[in-house]
Design an enzyme around this catalytic site. Structure first.
Site, PDB file in Angstrom:
ATOM      1  N   ASP A  45       0.777  -0.984   0.153  1.00  0.00           N
ATOM      2  CA  ASP A  45       0.094   0.281   0.117  1.00  0.00           C
ATOM      3  C   ASP A  45       0.771   1.427   0.046  1.00  0.00           C
ATOM      4  OD1 ASP A  45       0.917  -0.130   2.596  1.00  0.00           O
ATOM      5  OD2 ASP A  45      -0.876   0.256   3.432  1.00  0.00           O
ATOM      6  N   SER A  46       2.264   1.123   0.094  1.00  0.00           N
ATOM      7  CA  SER A  46       3.143   2.106  -0.247  1.00  0.00           C
ATOM      8  C   SER A  46       2.805   2.668  -1.584  1.00  0.00           C
ATOM      9  CB  SER A  46       4.686   1.754  -0.071  1.00  0.00           C
ATOM     10  OG  SER A  46       4.898   0.469  -0.745  1.00  0.00           O
TER      11      SER A  46
ATOM     12  N   ASP B  97      -1.167  -6.120  -0.335  1.00  0.00           N
ATOM     13  CA  ASP B  97      -1.615  -5.492   0.881  1.00  0.00           C
ATOM     14  C   ASP B  97      -3.164  -5.271   1.148  1.00  0.00           C
ATOM     15  OD1 ASP B  97       0.401  -4.846   2.866  1.00  0.00           O
ATOM     16  OD2 ASP B  97       1.179  -3.209   2.000  1.00  0.00           O
TER      17      ASP B  97
ATOM     18  N   LYS C 179      -1.179  -9.431   2.791  1.00  0.00           N
ATOM     19  CA  LYS C 179      -0.523  -9.003   3.830  1.00  0.00           C
ATOM     20  C   LYS C 179      -1.396  -7.994   4.782  1.00  0.00           C
ATOM     21  CE  LYS C 179       3.163  -6.059   3.935  1.00  0.00           C
ATOM     22  NZ  LYS C 179       2.473  -4.741   4.483  1.00  0.00           N
TER      23      LYS C 179
ATOM     24  N   GLU D 159      -1.626  -5.431   8.525  1.00  0.00           N
ATOM     25  CA  GLU D 159      -0.860  -4.924   9.444  1.00  0.00           C
ATOM     26  C   GLU D 159      -1.424  -5.398  11.051  1.00  0.00           C
ATOM     27  OE1 GLU D 159       0.044  -0.824   8.930  1.00  0.00           O
ATOM     28  OE2 GLU D 159       0.886  -1.167   6.977  1.00  0.00           O
TER      29      GLU D 159
ATOM     30  N   GLU E 121       9.113  -4.280  10.849  1.00  0.00           N
ATOM     31  CA  GLU E 121       9.499  -3.141  10.240  1.00  0.00           C
ATOM     32  C   GLU E 121      10.185  -2.036  11.258  1.00  0.00           C
ATOM     33  OE1 GLU E 121       6.908  -1.090   7.279  1.00  0.00           O
ATOM     34  OE2 GLU E 121       7.931   0.919   7.495  1.00  0.00           O
TER      35      GLU E 121
END
Ligand code: KIV
Length: 274
Positions: free
Chosen positions: A49-50, A88, A118, A120, A186
């Site tokens: 999602d970056s 993501d 993925k 978070e 991270e």
């Protein structure tokens, strides 16, 4: 998604099997050309999602939508035949409940062809990770600095120092026990990342977590020197493509202005010689 000859696209089980072995190589990709470029060199390609910050100029990842992820996921899938594609889950698409997470994760996989998602979060996402994996959705967890929580974390700070160290160890254990096939660490101190890597049976993939993780991931535009708005400490620029691209654009502009471009070889004659 092709199976050609004796090679086939990697699956989450292949990544899991790399625990403790040769380092797992991961990069992000958001487009077909970059996916093609990184595919044969990577074990895992992440449609991160970056993309919101790197390609869309957003100030954080919070504004990234399901539609953006699907569009970029479809583009990346067209460029991969070797590396596992992980996509993501964007902010707001999974946190509410395991059922909401399943609805959106299954859509991401069905519409893009990704082999895993993925998401978070640590212990508080364990129930969701277990729910998804039990229903056919492989999950890569992401703990430590979780950029979607930038507002509650108070910035993009190193995580797991002091009092929060024990919490991060708990998070790693929780996501591994819940069935994640891998976990991204991270911005975690090196010693803590090493401790987690030794503790969990799943591969750790570090970004700003030292060389002891089972693998490494970077944002591709960061390591190519294409994204230059800022450079986190953990980024190494393996290329300076942004500078090269700017020099090329400056040359083009100069040649258009002095009429040296287009030259004869870029132009068409009125008649074709027989
Ligand atoms: O969105 C992303 O690119 C990521 C990686 C940096 C791990 O989450």
């Amino acid at each position: 998604m092709s199976v050609t000859g004796t090679t086939r696209q990697k699956m989450p089980a292949d990544i899991l099997a790399m625990k403790g072995g040769a380092p797992i190589v991961c990069l992000t990709a958001y487009t077909t050309p970059i996916a093609k470029l990184v595919d044969s060199h990577c074990d895992l390609v992440l449609v991160g999602d970056s993309v919101g910050m790197v390609l869309h100029g957003l100030p954080s990842t919070l504004g990234v939508t399901m539609e953006m992820m699907i569009l970029h996921g479809q583009a990346v899938a067209r460029g991969l035949s070797n590396a596992l594609m992980v996509i993501d889950m964007p902010f707001g698409s999974y946190e509410e409940s395991p059922a909401q997470a399943f609805r959106n994760a299954s859509r991401l996989m069905a519409e893009t062809g990704a082999g895993a998602v993925k998401l978070e979060g640590g212990a508080h996402m364990a129930e969701t990770i277990a729910f998804l994996t039990a229903r056919g959705i492989p999950v890569q967890a992401h703990i430590g600095l979780t950029p979607q929580s930038v507002n509650t974390l108070g910035g993009y700070k190193v995580q797991g120092r002091g009092d929060s160290r024990a919490r991060l160890v708990k998070d790693a254990k929780a996501v591994a026990d819940a069935g994640a096939f891998s976990v991204v660490l991270e911005k975690v101190p090196q010693g803590l990342a090493d401790e987690i890597t030794a503790m969990v049976a799943i591969p750790t993939v570090g970004i700003g977590a030292g060389a002891g993780c089972d693998g490494q991931v970077l944002v591709v535009d960061d390591m190519l020197g294409l994204f230059t708005d800022f450079k986190p400490k953990f980024v190494k620029r393996f290329g300076q493509l942004g500078q090269e691209a700017e020099a090329a654009v400056a040359n083009y502009a100069a040649e258009v202005r002095d009429r040296s471009f287009p030259a004869a070889e870029h132009s068409f004659a009125d008649e074709v010689k027989k």
